[in-house]
Each structure stands twice: as C-alpha cells, then as structure tokens.
Write a protein that holds these residues in place. Structure first.
Motif, PDB file in Angstrom:
ATOM      1  N   HIS A 118      69.406  14.953  22.166  1.00 28.06           N
ATOM      2  CA  HIS A 118      69.466  15.932  21.348  1.00 28.06           C
ATOM      3  C   HIS A 118      70.394  17.526  22.208  1.00 28.06           C
ATOM      4  N   MET A 119      71.595  16.577  22.785  1.00 30.31           N
ATOM      5  CA  MET A 119      72.568  17.190  23.241  1.00 30.31           C
ATOM      6  C   MET A 119      74.112  16.752  21.925  1.00 30.31           C
ATOM      7  N   THR A 120      74.847  18.223  21.460  1.00 32.09           N
ATOM      8  CA  THR A 120      76.601  17.538  21.162  1.00 32.09           C
ATOM      9  C   THR A 120      76.479  16.874  22.530  1.00 32.09           C
ATOM     10  N   VAL A 121      77.835  16.493  21.718  1.00 31.77           N
ATOM     11  CA  VAL A 121      78.925  15.229  22.191  1.00 31.77           C
ATOM     12  C   VAL A 121      79.419  16.347  23.207  1.00 31.77           C
ATOM     13  N   LEU A 122      80.052  17.004  23.116  1.00 32.15           N
ATOM     14  CA  LEU A 122      80.960  18.289  24.355  1.00 32.15           C
ATOM     15  C   LEU A 122      79.390  18.545  25.638  1.00 32.15           C
ATOM     16  N   ASN A 123      78.047  19.002  24.740  1.00 35.80           N
ATOM     17  CA  ASN A 123      77.296  19.607  26.656  1.00 35.80           C
ATOM     18  C   ASN A 123      76.911  18.039  26.681  1.00 35.80           C
ATOM     19  N   ASN A 124      77.113  16.733  26.174  1.00 39.25           N
ATOM     20  CA  ASN A 124      76.179  15.041  26.871  1.00 39.25           C
ATOM     21  C   ASN A 124      77.551  14.846  28.450  1.00 39.25           C
ATOM     22  N   MET A 125      78.402  15.428  27.951  1.00 42.47           N
ATOM     23  CA  MET A 125      79.512  15.622  28.627  1.00 42.47           C
ATOM     24  C   MET A 125      79.993  16.115  30.123  1.00 42.47           C
ATOM     25  N   ILE A 126      79.644  17.550  29.319  1.00 41.63           N
ATOM     26  CA  ILE A 126      79.816  19.031  31.212  1.00 41.63           C
ATOM     27  C   ILE A 126      78.280  18.814  31.914  1.00 41.63           C
ATOM     28  N   LEU A 127      77.519  18.190  31.262  1.00 37.30           N
ATOM     29  CA  LEU A 127      75.895  18.663  31.787  1.00 37.30           C
ATOM     30  C   LEU A 127      76.198  17.670  33.142  1.00 37.30           C
ATOM     31  N   ALA A 128      76.607  16.452  33.453  1.00 36.22           N
ATOM     32  CA  ALA A 128      76.711  15.892  34.947  1.00 36.22           C
ATOM     33  C   ALA A 128      77.491  16.565  35.723  1.00 36.22           C
ATOM     34  N   PRO A 129      78.684  16.937  35.179  1.00 31.39           N
ATOM     35  CA  PRO A 129      79.812  17.371  36.109  1.00 31.39           C
ATOM     36  C   PRO A 129      79.929  18.721  36.750  1.00 31.39           C
ATOM     37  N   VAL A 130      78.846  19.845  35.908  1.00 30.88           N
ATOM     38  CA  VAL A 130      78.696  21.448  35.844  1.00 30.88           C
ATOM     39  C   VAL A 130      77.430  21.152  37.021  1.00 30.88           C
ATOM     40  N   ARG A 131      76.449  20.290  37.096  1.00 31.72           N
ATOM     41  CA  ARG A 131      75.082  20.525  37.512  1.00 31.72           C
ATOM     42  C   ARG A 131      75.738  19.727  38.577  1.00 31.72           C
ATOM     43  N   LEU A 132      75.928  18.507  38.670  1.00 33.46           N
ATOM     44  CA  LEU A 132      76.329  17.697  40.280  1.00 33.46           C
ATOM     45  C   LEU A 132      77.026  17.880  40.851  1.00 33.46           C
TER      46      LEU A 132
END
Length: 245
Positions: free
Chosen positions: A96-110
């Motif tokens: 349900h996420m774009t390529v970019l959002n898949n990539m930035i999810l963990a760096p931003v959250r973790l």
C-alpha cells in the motif's frame, strides 16, 4: 586490508522438533568479506542466515555481532538488527506504499531521521540502481527484478554494517536475475560486508571472497572460490559441484 571479525558464530545449533537443521556451526564473517553459502536444498543454509539476526532463535551456541553476544536474552536485538540489512526471496515490500515511502519508513521511524534527509538518501540509492523514475510507483506496478532491487536499496537506507541475502534471485524469472546480481556485485565492490545464500555459482565464483559449502546442517568445506571450486577436498562437495556446474 581491514580484517576485523564482524560476526563470530560458535557451536550454532538449531532444531525444529526432531529435525536438527544446524549441527554445531562455527564461522567468522570479516569486515569487507563477501561470504557466499552454497549447498543442496535442506542443508541448513537459510536457517544459518536467519539465525545471524535471530529471525530464527538458535537452540544452542552463540553469535557475536560487533563484539556483542546477541544470543544473550538481555541484549536488545532490535538495536543490532538495525545494523544488519536483510533481503529475502520474496520482496516483503509494503503493497500500500509507494517505492519511496517503503524506503524512508524505517530510517524515519527507527533512526529518527528527518524526512528530507531520508528522502535524499533514498533517491541517491534509487539512482544507483537505475530506479529513480519509479519512486512514486507501487510494488504491484514493478517487475520482480525491480522489486528485488528496491528491497536491496530499502535495506541500505538503514546504513547497515552487513547485508544478509537469502536466495535473493530464486523467485525471479531468469532474465531478471542478472539485474539483481549486478546490484549485489556493485555493492560488494563498494566494500559492503555481505553474507549471501545462493544457487548462483557464477556469482559465488566471481564475487565471493569466501565460499562455505553446507550439507546436513554442517559446514563441510570453506575456502576461497578458486580453491573450493577448483580443488574440492571432500567427496560430498565434488558430487554437489558435478550436479550444479
């Protein structure tokens, strides 16, 4: 050359009920090494890899990562996992996420990175694998090879110290295998420490700095690619290579 031991495995055991998947594995992964793990199906290769970041909890033995015994129950394994990138056979992208959002999810959250910084890193990596133009696409709009390249650079967004690959090309159509192996080849050339479980013997020969041959949950042989493929010491390895080469 830096030969610091990044991962040290001592007496690793893993059982699933009565099945002994790993029978006392001892291994060392050094910084900058590309360690390729080969062997027949059911030999324990993937279990060994999954134990390295405790996706499978060992039944016995110890694993040291950057000097810390990560099999110690008191250790925060999630903290250590952030420094271990992992790429699976199936791409495990969020549909349900774009390529970019898949990539930035963990760096931003973790890693608590600012979104702008995470996006900048992600775009640099997408450029490296030739997929910057797919940043707004969803996984369902990508080919298998593209999904796997995205899965690799998504793991790299966390700036890991080691990358673990569990048969990363086995779910791909043959013509897509090359594009994924090219990304891995470039990653190895950049000095990334890698542990790769694969059936791609050409990759093992060309890119591996060490090759481990496993059978029945044990390491049967371990050597440089030149020696292991050119001069196998055991009958078991000779028989295996006769079938796959």
């Amino acid at each position: 050359m830096n030969t610091k031991v990044l991962i040290k495995v001592k007496g690793l055991q893993k059982s699933f009920g009565t099945l002994h998947a790993l029978n006392g594995i001892d291994a060392e992964i050094k910084t900058g090494d590309v360690t390729v793990v080969i062997g027949p199906s059911g030999s324990g290769k993937s279990t060994f890899l999954r134990c390295l970041n405790l996706l499978e909890v060992p039944t016995g033995g110890r694993i040291f990562f950057e000097g810390t015994d990560i099999t110690d129950p008191k250790v925060d394994i999630n903290q250590h996992r952030q420094r271990m990138g992992m790429v699976f056979q199936q791409f495990n992208l969020f549909p349900h996420m774009t390529v970019l959002n898949n990539m930035i999810l963990a760096p931003v959250r973790l890693l608590k990175k600012r979104r702008e910084e995470a996006v900048e890193t992600a775009m640099e990596l997408l450029n490296r694998v030739g997929l910057a133009d797919r940043k707004d696409a969803y996984p369902s709009q990508l080919s298998g090879g593209q999904k796997q390249r995205i899965a690799i650079v998504r793991a790299l967004c966390m700036q890991p110290n080691v990358m673990l690959f569990d048969e990363p090309t086995s779910a791909l159509d043959p013509e897509m295998v090359g594009e994924v192996l090219d990304v891995m080849r470039n990653l190895a050339q950049s000095g990334m420490t890698m542990v790769v479980v694969t059936h791609e013997m050409g990759f093992a020969k060309e890119v591996g700095s060490r090759v481990i041959f496993m059978d029945e949950g044990k390491i049967v042989e371990e050597n440089t690619p030149t020696e292991l493929f050119g001069n196998p010491a055991s009958e078991r390895l000779k028989n295996f290579l006769a079938k796959v080469l």
